[in-house]
Design a protein around this motif. Sequence first.
Motif, PDB file in Angstrom:
ATOM      1  N   GLY A  85       0.892  -1.164   0.082  1.00 55.22           N
ATOM      2  CA  GLY A  85      -0.193   0.011  -0.083  1.00 55.22           C
ATOM      3  C   GLY A  85       0.822   1.187   0.023  1.00 55.22           C
ATOM      4  N   ILE A  86       2.203   1.087  -0.408  1.00 58.58           N
ATOM      5  CA  ILE A  86       2.978   2.315  -0.615  1.00 58.58           C
ATOM      6  C   ILE A  86       3.497   2.707  -1.609  1.00 58.58           C
ATOM      7  CG2 ILE A  86       4.878   3.263   0.471  1.00 58.58           C
ATOM      8  CD1 ILE A  86       4.596   1.598   3.126  1.00 58.58           C
ATOM      9  N   SER A 248      13.310   7.622   8.307  1.00 56.64           N
ATOM     10  CA  SER A 248      12.056   6.703   8.628  1.00 56.64           C
ATOM     11  C   SER A 248      12.387   5.964   9.900  1.00 56.64           C
ATOM     12  CB  SER A 248      11.964   5.695   7.494  1.00 56.64           C
ATOM     13  OG  SER A 248      11.813   6.268   6.220  1.00 56.64           O
ATOM     14  N   TYR A 252       9.466   5.781  13.100  1.00 56.26           N
ATOM     15  CA  TYR A 252       9.331   4.346  13.488  1.00 56.26           C
ATOM     16  C   TYR A 252       9.471   4.593  15.025  1.00 56.26           C
ATOM     17  CZ  TYR A 252       9.731  -0.547  14.297  1.00 56.26           C
ATOM     18  OH  TYR A 252       9.457  -1.659  14.771  1.00 56.26           O
ATOM     19  N   ASN A 297      -2.161   2.462  14.163  1.00 50.09           N
ATOM     20  CA  ASN A 297      -2.007   2.404  12.789  1.00 50.09           C
ATOM     21  C   ASN A 297      -0.979   3.544  12.083  1.00 50.09           C
ATOM     22  OD1 ASN A 297      -4.698   1.249  12.586  1.00 50.09           O
ATOM     23  ND2 ASN A 297      -5.738   2.854  12.625  1.00 50.09           N
ATOM     24  N   VAL A 298      -0.574   4.426  12.909  1.00 55.76           N
ATOM     25  CA  VAL A 298       0.611   5.112  12.606  1.00 55.76           C
ATOM     26  C   VAL A 298       1.769   4.251  12.748  1.00 55.76           C
ATOM     27  CG1 VAL A 298       1.990   7.089  13.356  1.00 55.76           C
ATOM     28  CG2 VAL A 298      -0.610   7.266  13.171  1.00 55.76           C
ATOM     29  N   ASN A 300       2.162   1.143  12.534  1.00 55.41           N
ATOM     30  CA  ASN A 300       2.272   0.192  11.346  1.00 55.41           C
ATOM     31  C   ASN A 300       2.641   0.860   9.796  1.00 55.41           C
ATOM     32  OD1 ASN A 300       1.905  -2.525   9.864  1.00 55.41           O
ATOM     33  ND2 ASN A 300      -0.436  -1.548   9.444  1.00 55.41           N
ATOM     34  N   GLN A 301       2.183   1.874   9.535  1.00 55.08           N
ATOM     35  CA  GLN A 301       2.461   2.830   8.491  1.00 55.08           C
ATOM     36  C   GLN A 301       4.175   3.030   8.486  1.00 55.08           C
ATOM     37  OE1 GLN A 301       0.036   6.160   7.995  1.00 55.08           O
ATOM     38  NE2 GLN A 301      -1.734   4.904   7.519  1.00 55.08           N
ATOM     39  N   THR A 302       4.590   3.518   9.582  1.00 55.69           N
ATOM     40  CA  THR A 302       5.911   3.825   9.752  1.00 55.69           C
ATOM     41  C   THR A 302       6.846   2.556   9.567  1.00 55.69           C
ATOM     42  OG1 THR A 302       5.779   3.689  12.099  1.00 55.69           O
ATOM     43  CG2 THR A 302       5.680   5.940  10.928  1.00 55.69           C
ATOM     44  N   GLN A 304       5.950   0.172   7.829  1.00 54.57           N
ATOM     45  CA  GLN A 304       6.144  -0.348   6.319  1.00 54.57           C
ATOM     46  C   GLN A 304       7.116   0.690   5.387  1.00 54.57           C
ATOM     47  OE1 GLN A 304       2.003  -0.204   5.106  1.00 54.57           O
ATOM     48  NE2 GLN A 304       1.469  -1.987   6.100  1.00 54.57           N
ATOM     49  N   GLN A 305       6.956   1.938   5.858  1.00 56.61           N
ATOM     50  CA  GLN A 305       7.805   2.889   5.307  1.00 56.61           C
ATOM     51  C   GLN A 305       9.393   2.753   5.840  1.00 56.61           C
ATOM     52  OE1 GLN A 305       6.502   6.737   6.561  1.00 56.61           O
ATOM     53  NE2 GLN A 305       4.711   6.679   5.308  1.00 56.61           N
TER      54      GLN A 305
END
Length: 367
Positions: A85-86, A248, A252, A297-298, A300-302, A304-305
């Motif tokens: 999703g990125i 990143s 994270y 959620n934040v 999880n996104q960091t 992945q980034q």
Amino acid sequence: MEDNKNVSNKNNLKEQEIDLVELARKIWDNKRLIFKSCGWAALAGLLVGFSIPKEYTTKVTLAPESSISGKSMSGGLSALASMAGINIGDTQNADALSPTLYPDIVKSIPFAVEMLDVKVSSIDDKLNTTVYEYLDKHQKSPWWSYVMSAPPTAIRWVMKTIDGDSDKDEEKKDINPFRLTMEQSVIISTLSDRIKVEENKKTSVIEISVTMQDPLISATLTDTVMVKLQQYITNYRTNKARKDLEFSEKLYNEAMEKYHRLQQEYAEYMDKNQAITMNRAKTQLERLQNETSLAFNVFNQTSQQLQVAKAKVQEHTPVYTVVEAPTVPLRAAKPSKPLILIGFVFMAAVGSCGWILFGKDLKDALK
């Protein structure tokens, strides 16, 4: 009229033939002078050839990765990132550091300054020092270089004596690339002249060669130049990706710390208020639950980034295949004694013939 022209042309040809025969006879009559000149030239050539110190050249060949493999790697990472999703965008940008700039990089002052601290040893194990000390104190020169450098050295010594400056050993410490001394500039220039980097336009192969008076030092410096050039190119190409990776990682760590803190607060509040009856307590519990869910959620996104940033660093890291590894040379590359000998003899023969044909007549005319 035509008969007269033919007769004149025949006469001219005969005169030219007579002139050539006369010149050849003149050279043959003075053949002893030519032989003497060639003999003395041969002795001079041998003297010069054996006076020049031997120098050894070590070569290494590198094959950088092709742009096709880079594009395929970029496409694979883009597909993986899209599955998460990125969107990492177009990472296969034009490279500003082309192989044509590699010679300029190696000959730059910062690159040469880094090479001066490299430890080297001679093939006979009698010398163990740095590149700076080796180029400064352990280089051999032909005898005529000492003769030519004697007057300037004497003048500098007299000037130092008059000024009252004591002789100090030249020290390499604290080299400032922005402000070099004359001695440091000469040594850096000498080192840069002994290192060559060339690119084969057809095969895109990079060839690195180093010439030194000791074969082991030549091989050692060739390997060091190869490693440092690869490090320089890697640092250049991964600079932006590494900075993104650091940012990143920072995001994270902050997201993970915040999520763990809110998760702990939510658990403690749940333990203290198991029998919830007041609306105020329910509202507080719902708020903590929402904050914990948002922090997760934040986080999880960091996460992945961060993985994508690590993949970018790996993607931008160039890969070089060593086609020909450095080895200690067994034969000297310089000087070529046969070529020196042939050159001296040829120049003596040409000079003698020129003197016989034109020099004597010119001398008699001037008298």
